[in-house]
Design an enzyme around this catalytic site. Structure first.
Site, PDB file in Angstrom:
ATOM      1  N   GLY A 190     -31.342 -37.549  11.840  1.00 15.83           N
ATOM      2  CA  GLY A 190     -32.507 -37.624  10.987  1.00 15.83           C
ATOM      3  C   GLY A 190     -33.545 -38.644  11.392  1.00 15.83           C
ATOM      4  O   GLY A 190     -33.833 -38.847  12.579  1.00 15.83           O
ATOM      5  N   ILE A 191     -34.132 -39.302  10.391  1.00 21.44           N
ATOM      6  CA  ILE A 191     -35.213 -40.254  10.643  1.00 21.44           C
ATOM      7  C   ILE A 191     -34.750 -41.397  11.532  1.00 21.44           C
ATOM      8  O   ILE A 191     -35.484 -41.852  12.418  1.00 21.44           O
ATOM      9  CB  ILE A 191     -35.763 -40.807   9.308  1.00 21.44           C
ATOM     10  N   ASP A 205     -20.652 -49.581   8.552  1.00 23.83           N
ATOM     11  CA  ASP A 205     -21.107 -49.160   7.229  1.00 23.83           C
ATOM     12  C   ASP A 205     -22.018 -50.253   6.683  1.00 23.83           C
ATOM     13  O   ASP A 205     -21.608 -51.413   6.584  1.00 23.83           O
ATOM     14  CB  ASP A 205     -19.889 -48.967   6.317  1.00 23.83           C
ATOM     15  N   TYR A 229     -32.056 -42.557  -6.833  1.00 24.39           N
ATOM     16  CA  TYR A 229     -32.785 -42.643  -5.565  1.00 24.39           C
ATOM     17  C   TYR A 229     -34.120 -43.356  -5.769  1.00 24.39           C
ATOM     18  O   TYR A 229     -34.477 -44.255  -5.006  1.00 24.39           O
ATOM     19  CB  TYR A 229     -33.019 -41.237  -5.017  1.00 24.39           C
ATOM     20  N   LYS A 282     -35.189 -46.947  -4.103  1.00 25.54           N
ATOM     21  CA  LYS A 282     -36.311 -47.058  -3.177  1.00 25.54           C
ATOM     22  C   LYS A 282     -37.385 -48.017  -3.696  1.00 25.54           C
ATOM     23  O   LYS A 282     -38.063 -48.679  -2.911  1.00 25.54           O
ATOM     24  CB  LYS A 282     -36.902 -45.677  -2.897  1.00 25.54           C
ATOM     25  N   VAL A 338     -39.200 -35.206   3.961  1.00 29.28           N
ATOM     26  CA  VAL A 338     -38.949 -35.114   5.396  1.00 29.28           C
ATOM     27  C   VAL A 338     -37.854 -34.084   5.633  1.00 29.28           C
ATOM     28  O   VAL A 338     -36.822 -34.089   4.951  1.00 29.28           O
ATOM     29  CB  VAL A 338     -38.522 -36.476   5.974  1.00 29.28           C
TER      30      VAL A 338
END
Length: 289
Positions: A23-24, A66, A158, A162, A191
């Site tokens: 991913g990103i 982790d 979430y 954020k 995304v």
């Protein structure tokens, strides 16, 4: 302190990216590597981290860790510094989304998991990297989200996480400015990633919620675009990066005054001196305990 205002030359720079197995994170590592940087790709999945590093070739290192593991992140950061001899750039990207659910019905353990990774994981990423980044006069990026400013029905953990990550990044920018290093916050809309496919497109209710987003807010970008935006922001030492462009008006309307205050405070020499005095005082107190 003037070095903080110069562009950061990524050729030969040592970078650390979390959540870099896909991913990103992977695309950010790819974009940094393409600009000549050496990159450590950290991921909870060691095999994926190694495979991602191998796909980049020379100057890339895979590390299994982790971000919830404070000691593990400190050890991983030390390993990267030892391998590269320095640390110029850190991108705190690792993040997860919760299972869909209202605050009334969500699993409290899932709430804790999201905050552990998206907030504490960011802290565990930046904390052990602060000293080497200051020594290099480098730059840090906290990957937040436009979710930090949006209502969060059925996905509030979430949004909450954020918003917290955003504030961590803003505080980091002001504190690093006292030592000639820089930091920024990255904000993205939707995304196209594996996480998006599972949590949004694969869930009829979440997909229907997403369909209610008006254009251009509903416009998606690729992970590769997000990675290039982050890498470009690192080169510019940007305090803020955002994509897609459709979100700019909303974020500026919401955050114009805080953004201006951030810029003013980051140039307030008296305040930056207070940051250094606080650090010095705390260091003395810690030695006497």
């Amino acid at each position: 302190m003037l070095r903080s205002r110069k562009r950061l030359d990524l050729d030969g720079a040592a970078c650390l990216v979390t959540g870099a197995g896909q991913g990103i994170g992977l695309e950010t590592a790819r974009a940094l590597h393409a600009r000549g940087a050496r990159v450590a790709l950290l991921d909870v999945d060691g095999a994926r981290a190694d495979a991602a590093a191998s796909s980049l070739g020379d100057g890339a290192l895979g590390v299994a860790v982790d971000v919830r593991d404070r000691d593990g992140m400190a050890a991983a950061t030390a390993r990267v510094v030892e391998a590269f001899g320095r640390l110029d750039v850190v991108v705190a990207n690792a993040g997860v989304t919760p299972a869909r659910g209202t605050l009334r019905r969500l699993d409290p353990d899932d709430f804790d998991r999201v905050l552990d990774i998206n907030v504490r994981g960011v802290f565990h990423t930046v904390r052990p990297a602060i000293e080497p980044v200051i020594a290099a006069g480098g730059h840090m990026v906290v990957v937040a989200s436009v979710a930090a400013i949006m209502p969060g029905p059925m996905g509030s953990p979430y949004m909450i996480s954020k918003a917290a990550a955003e504030q961590l990044g803003r505080a980091l920018r002001l504190e690093l400015a006292a030592y000639g290093a820089t930091a920024g916050v990255a904000y993205f809309g939707v995304v196209e990633t594996e996480m998006t496919a599972v949590t949004m497109d694969g869930d009829p209710i979440a997909a229907a919620l997403g369909d209610r987003m008006p254009w251009p807010l509903s416009r998606r970008i690729t992970a590769a675009t997000a990675g290039r935006v982050i890498a470009g922001g690192v080169e510019r030492r940007a305090p803020r990066t955002l994509a897609p462009r459709g979100w700019h008006a909303i974020t500026l309307g919401r955050g114009l005054v805080p953004a201006l205050l951030d810029d003013l405070v980051a140039r307030d020499r008296a305040l930056l001196d207070l940051v250094r005095r606080s650090d010095a005082e705390t260091a003395v107190l810690q030695k006497t305990r």
